[in-house]
Design an enzyme around this catalytic site. Structure first.
Site, short mmCIF file in Angstrom:
data_model
loop_
_atom_site.label_atom_id
_atom_site.label_comp_id
_atom_site.label_asym_id
_atom_site.label_seq_id
_atom_site.Cartn_x
_atom_site.Cartn_y
_atom_site.Cartn_z
N PHE A 151 1.14 -1.28 0.02
CA PHE A 151 -0.10 -0.04 0.23
C PHE A 151 0.86 1.17 -0.13
O PHE A 151 1.58 1.48 0.85
CB PHE A 151 -1.05 -0.04 1.00
N ASP A 236 9.24 3.07 2.27
CA ASP A 236 8.04 3.85 2.60
C ASP A 236 7.89 3.65 4.02
O ASP A 236 7.27 2.54 4.35
CB ASP A 236 6.94 3.33 1.59
N LYS A 265 2.17 11.04 7.13
CA LYS A 265 1.44 10.77 8.23
C LYS A 265 2.19 11.35 9.35
O LYS A 265 1.81 12.62 9.73
CB LYS A 265 1.15 9.15 8.58
C1 LIG Z 1 -0.91 5.95 4.29
C2 LIG Z 1 0.07 5.46 3.35
C3 LIG Z 1 0.37 6.01 2.06
C4 LIG Z 1 -0.44 7.11 1.43
O1 LIG Z 1 -0.59 8.46 2.54
P1 LIG Z 1 -1.64 9.60 2.17
O2 LIG Z 1 -1.34 10.64 2.97
O3 LIG Z 1 -2.76 8.79 2.38
O4 LIG Z 1 -1.50 9.74 0.62
C5 LIG Z 1 1.49 5.50 1.36
N1 LIG Z 1 2.36 4.50 2.15
C6 LIG Z 1 1.94 4.15 3.17
C7 LIG Z 1 2.87 2.87 3.79
C8 LIG Z 1 0.71 4.52 3.79
O5 LIG Z 1 0.55 3.80 4.96
#
Ligand SMILES: *Cc1c(COP(=O)(O)O)cnc(C)c1O
Length: 413
Positions: A151, A236, A265
């Site tokens: 994700f 990420d 985040k």
């Molecule tokens: C939440 C998340 C995203 C995307 O972040 P948004 O601020 O919702 O666009 C990307 N990678 C990971 C691992 C995430 O948990």
């Protein structure tokens, strides 16, 4: 009779507000039926005055809790001074934020954006440009290797390399240039990385997939592989980073340093969206004026809040809390695992994925039953619930939340 509308929110009931939301907003989410009006620390209060323990923490966006005093004060002070310039002009918060974030990451340069997905897009663009300019990949041939069940966000390019049909179906045509391999499978990774591979992009722990921790040694082996094949290793850490697992970055548990961190985040302290790509000069140096940007990226308010987040992480106190409370959480969940309806528990630090026997109910049903007992969690992938409270939660509150989970699952362990 007055029709429920957003303007009557101060006096409307939860059910009126939910009906109005369903009427006036796209149904791209299926929230639990709770309407939050205020919050403090690990607790939220709904419009009827009911209190709930927040065991999701905005998918780690609220690592430092709701209404964190230091962060709110930093935001308020900046609100009164300067909020936005656009990057057409310099502002006086920018350099300090970028240098302190780079230092926290042990890197040299920062490219600030707003949302996580934008930072992932930035990482993709950076890797491609680096591939053509530095690695010498033939134009248009750059490949990025990603993992199954990843994700990384919701943009058209990012859903192009998702394996989640709900996220992907009906949004093509898809962006080419990605190869998907099973997560944790080193042989598949070795086979996928070729001379045109500009990057491997992974989550060090897959959050949305159900808090999946890769086999020990996988991340170091991918680090070694990418280094030996002159390919960028991009982690990420949007959900796993900034304290959640008991370290500043989840990859520290495996002594891995990537070529690039993607952050978001918690970087915005639960106040404003702040994301960033953090890397070396050799990598982020590929950008020239006009090649990438964002009106709000690195704005003064974002920098003021995120700078405070970085300062808070520098003390190590939140990582320490996540380690200690996380050991407690996993000890308690470990007792539940294999007993009654709990099939498996995974995770690290204050982060856990709990697989419930599907016969006992869907993750959604368990989440609703927990909500009725005053605990907010979120289900993922059918029968998994994710537990990720703010790192500021007290041990007593955490224990209370776990007791509610035991009560819902009908276990006494
Ligand atoms: C939440 C998340 C995203 C995307 O972040 P948004 O601020 O919702 O666009 C990307 N990678 C990971 C691992 C995430 O948990």
């Amino acid at each position: 009779m007055a029709k429920a509308s957003p303007s009557s929110s101060s006096s409307s009931s939860s059910s009126e507000l939910i009906t109005a939301s369903d009427t006036y907003s796209a149904h791209n989410y299926h929230p639990l039926p709770v309407v939050v009006a205020s919050a403090d620390g690990a607790w939220v209060t709904d419009v009827e005055g009911n209190r709930y323990l927040d065991m999701l923490a905005g998918y780690s966006a609220l690592n430092f809790g709701h209404g964190n005093r230091r962060l709110v004060d930093a935001a308020k002070a900046q609100l009164d001074r300067l909020t936005l310039t656009s990057r057409a002009f310099h502002h006086d918060r920018f350099a300090a934020f970028c240098s302190s974030l780079a230092e926290l990451c042990g890197m040299e340069m920062v490219l600030p954006m707003n949302t996580g997905a934008e930072a992932v897009e930035t990482a993709v663009k950076t890797a491609r440009k680096w591939g053509y300019q530095v690695k010498g990949v033939p134009d248009g041939q750059a490949k990025i290797v990603v993992a199954e069940n990843n994700f990384h966000g919701r943009t058209t390019t990012i859903v192009s390399f998702s394996t989640d049909e709900e996220a992907r179906a009906s949004f093509g045509p898809y962006t080419p240039g990605f190869e998907i391999v099973p997560y944790g499978d080193l042989a598949a990774m070795e086979a996928a990385v070729d001379e045109n591979t500009v990057a491997v992009l992974l989550e060090p722990i897959q959050g949305e997939a159900g808090v999946l921790v890769p086999p020990p040694g996988y991340l170091p082996a991918v680090r070694e592989l990418t280094r030996s094949r002159n390919t960028l290793f991009i982690l990420d850490e949007i959900q796993s980073g900034l304290g959640r697992t008991g370290a500043t970055f989840a990859c520290e548990h495996e002594d891995v340093v990537p070529d690039m961190y993607v952050l978001g985040k918690a970087l915005g302290g639960g106040i404003v969206p702040v994301s960033a790509v953090v890397s070396s000069r050799a990598v982020l140096g590929v950008f020239k004026p006009g090649e990438h940007g964002s009106t709000f990226g690195g704005n003064p308010l974002a920098c003021a809040v995120a700078q405070e987040v970085v300062d808070m992480l520098r003390s190590g106190e939140y990582q320490q809390r996540a380690t200690e409370l996380g050991e407690h959480l996993h000890r308690e969940l470990g007792v539940l695992a294999g007993e009654g309806p709990v099939r498996a528990v995974r995770g690290r630090g204050l982060w856990a994925g709990v697989d419930i026997d599907p016969a006992r109910g869907t993750g959604r049903q368990i989440s609703e039953q927990l909500m009725e007992r005053g605990v907010l969690v979120k289900d993922t992938h059918g029968s998994t619930i994710r537990i990720a409270p703010p790192l500021v939660i007290s041990k007593e509150d955490l224990d209370w939340g776990l007791n509610q989970l035991r009560a819902v699952l009908g276990t006494t362990a």
